[in-house]
Every structure is written in structure tokens, then in C-alpha cells.
Design an enzyme around this catalytic site. Structure first.
Site, PDB file in Angstrom:
ATOM      1  CG  ASP A 130      25.720  77.050  41.473  1.00 47.62           C
ATOM      2  OD1 ASP A 130      25.059  76.395  42.563  1.00 47.62           O
ATOM      3  OD2 ASP A 130      25.849  77.316  40.472  1.00 47.62           O
ATOM      4  CG  ASP A 170      29.019  74.228  40.784  1.00 41.38           C
ATOM      5  OD1 ASP A 170      27.482  73.572  40.048  1.00 41.38           O
ATOM      6  OD2 ASP A 170      30.205  74.330  39.682  1.00 41.38           O
ATOM      7  CG  HIS A 213      32.496  69.852  39.952  1.00 41.65           C
ATOM      8  ND1 HIS A 213      31.438  69.586  39.297  1.00 41.65           N
ATOM      9  CD2 HIS A 213      31.885  71.712  39.893  1.00 41.65           C
ATOM     10  CE1 HIS A 213      30.435  70.516  38.973  1.00 41.65           C
ATOM     11  NE2 HIS A 213      31.024  71.953  38.663  1.00 41.65           N
ATOM     12  CG  HIS A 260      33.203  67.508  37.089  1.00 45.53           C
ATOM     13  ND1 HIS A 260      32.617  68.298  35.378  1.00 45.53           N
ATOM     14  CD2 HIS A 260      31.834  66.860  37.319  1.00 45.53           C
ATOM     15  CE1 HIS A 260      31.692  67.936  35.573  1.00 45.53           C
ATOM     16  NE2 HIS A 260      30.732  66.760  36.670  1.00 45.53           N
ATOM     17  CG  HIS A 262      34.398  75.308  38.808  1.00 44.47           C
ATOM     18  ND1 HIS A 262      34.669  74.890  37.027  1.00 44.47           N
ATOM     19  CD2 HIS A 262      32.851  75.150  38.660  1.00 44.47           C
ATOM     20  CE1 HIS A 262      33.566  74.120  37.005  1.00 44.47           C
ATOM     21  NE2 HIS A 262      32.982  74.837  37.823  1.00 44.47           N
ATOM     22  CE  LYS A 294      24.454  74.562  40.648  1.00 44.18           C
ATOM     23  NZ  LYS A 294      24.995  74.516  39.828  1.00 44.18           N
ATOM     24  CB  CYS A 342      23.914  77.654  37.780  1.00 42.76           C
ATOM     25  SG  CYS A 342      25.691  77.021  37.297  1.00 42.76           S
TER      26      CYS A 342
END
Length: 213
Positions: free
Chosen positions: A14, A52, A54, A58, A87, A112, A157
Site C-alpha cells: 500500500d 487498497d 475501495h 465501502h 481513502h 484489496k 496492513c
């Protein structure tokens, strides 16, 4: 510590605009680890990036819960969920890799957190501990048995990825000075305790670089 490069992978977690200064979930000074990560990448043949990714709706975003503020918690089917500022929304500059990250040799990007109803910290497993990303199978197919974690954030993470790697049977190392933590209510110390309890080992940049000298 002898590095078996054919059987080792570097997992870069990330390193995105959203988690670096001026991002929507910025981790203080996290951009300072990027030169170290770029340097490390030259020592690894096998490299995986995580991102990341999203959707706007989310479940982990505080703004999607009436009357809730960022960093409060809620209970979901799979346990306690921290609510975050929105984010790394798919397709936005916040979700892009940081422009200083120079990892042209990465073979795989694991995205993810794209399931709207499940959060995801680990590169291996969503937060429900049931939904797999497929990363473990990919590494095993390629004969990789050892993973080194770097990136953001150490206590979320990175830690979850390292713990899952160890549980899944990989030798799991975190390169401590190539990670940066959020440290929310003592979460950094707690994360290291959890990692050690799971068999994760803590190493430093110099341990890797000295192998090649």
C-alpha cells in the site's frame, strides 16, 4: 540470515497516495521509506505490490455510517471494524501508487478492499478471515516459501499480511525500517507483539543489503 532469492518475495504494501502526506488517510512521514523500498527492490527477483482499492460505499468508511466519526469502531459479522476516512477509492488519484515508487520489476499487483461489505488489511485474506486474495496460491505455484514485507502501515496492513503469511506456512519477515505505522492508541506495539507471537521475524534494511555486499 541467508537470503534464498529464488524462493523469496518482497511484498510492498500500500505505498499509495492515500497513505502518504496529503493523502486522505496520511501516515506521518510515510513517504520517507520510499527510497529504501526502491533500493530493496533491486535485491529481489520476485516482487508483489498491494493496492487498497475501495468502492465509494465501502463499509469501513465513517461517512457511510450516520452519526459516526473516523476512528470510532463498529461491530460487523467478522468482528470489530475501525471506521476510516474515505481513502483509496477506486480510480481516484488517492488510490494511485506514490509517484516516487519505482518498482518496474513487480510481477503482480494484488488489489484489496474492493468488496464493499468486507474490509481488507492483509494481502492474503480479507478481514473475515475466509475470503482469499489468491496470493498464497500464486507464491506457492512459483516455489516461493519466504516473504519480506515493507510498506504502510506497519500496524495494520503490513502486520496483518505478515501474520497471515506466517499462518499460511511462509517464512515471514518485516523489514522494520522500510515500514511506517499509524500508531492509533498503542496499535504499533500491539501489532509487533501479535506478529512475534505468530512467528514473524523483525529485520532491518542493513540485514538485507549486507547479504549482497
Amino acid at each position: 540470515m541467508m537470503l534464498q532469492y529464488e524462493r523469496s518475495a518482497l511484498i510492498i504494501v500500500d505505498v499509495q497516495n492515500g497513505f502518504t502526506p496529503n493523502g486522505n488517510l496520511a501516515v506521518v512521514h510515510s513517504d520517507e521509506i520510499i527510497p529504501s523500498i526502491n533500493q530493496l527492490a533491486k535485491y529481489f527477483k520476485n516482487i508483489v505490490l498491494t493496492q487498497d482499492w475501495h468502492p465509494e460505499n465501502h463499509i469501513s468508511f465513517a461517512e457511510n455510517h450516520t452519526g459516526k466519526q473516523a476512528y470510532e469502531t463498529i461491530e460487523l459479522d467478522y468482528g470489530t471494524q475501525v471506521l476510516w476516512p474515505s481513502h483509496c477509492v477506486q480510480g481516484t488519484p488517492d488510490a494511485d501508487f506514490h509517484p516516487d515508487l519505482e518498482i518496474t520489476t513487480a510481477q503482480l499487483i494484488i488489489r484489496k478492499g474492493f468488496h464493499s461489505q468486507i474490509d481488507s488489511y492483509s494481502a492474503f485474506m480479507e478481514a473475515d478471515h475466509k475470503t482469499s486474495t489468491g496470493l498464497a496460491g500464486y507464491l506457492r505455484e512459483r516455489g516461493i516459501d519466504t516473504v519480506y514485507m515493507v510498506g504502510i502501515a506497519t500496524d495494520f496492513c503490513v502486520a496483518w499480511t505478515a501474520i497471515d503469511a506466517s499462518k499460511l506456512g511462509f517464512q515471514s519477515y518485516v523489514i522494520a525500517d522500510a515500514t511506517k505505522g499509524i500508531d492509533l492508541n498503542g496499535s504499533l506495539q500491539h501489532a509487533w507483539q501479535e506478529m512475534f507471537a505468530s512467528g514473524v521475524k523483525k529485520v532491518y534494511l542493513k540485514d538485507i543489503l549486507s547479504e549482497k555486499e
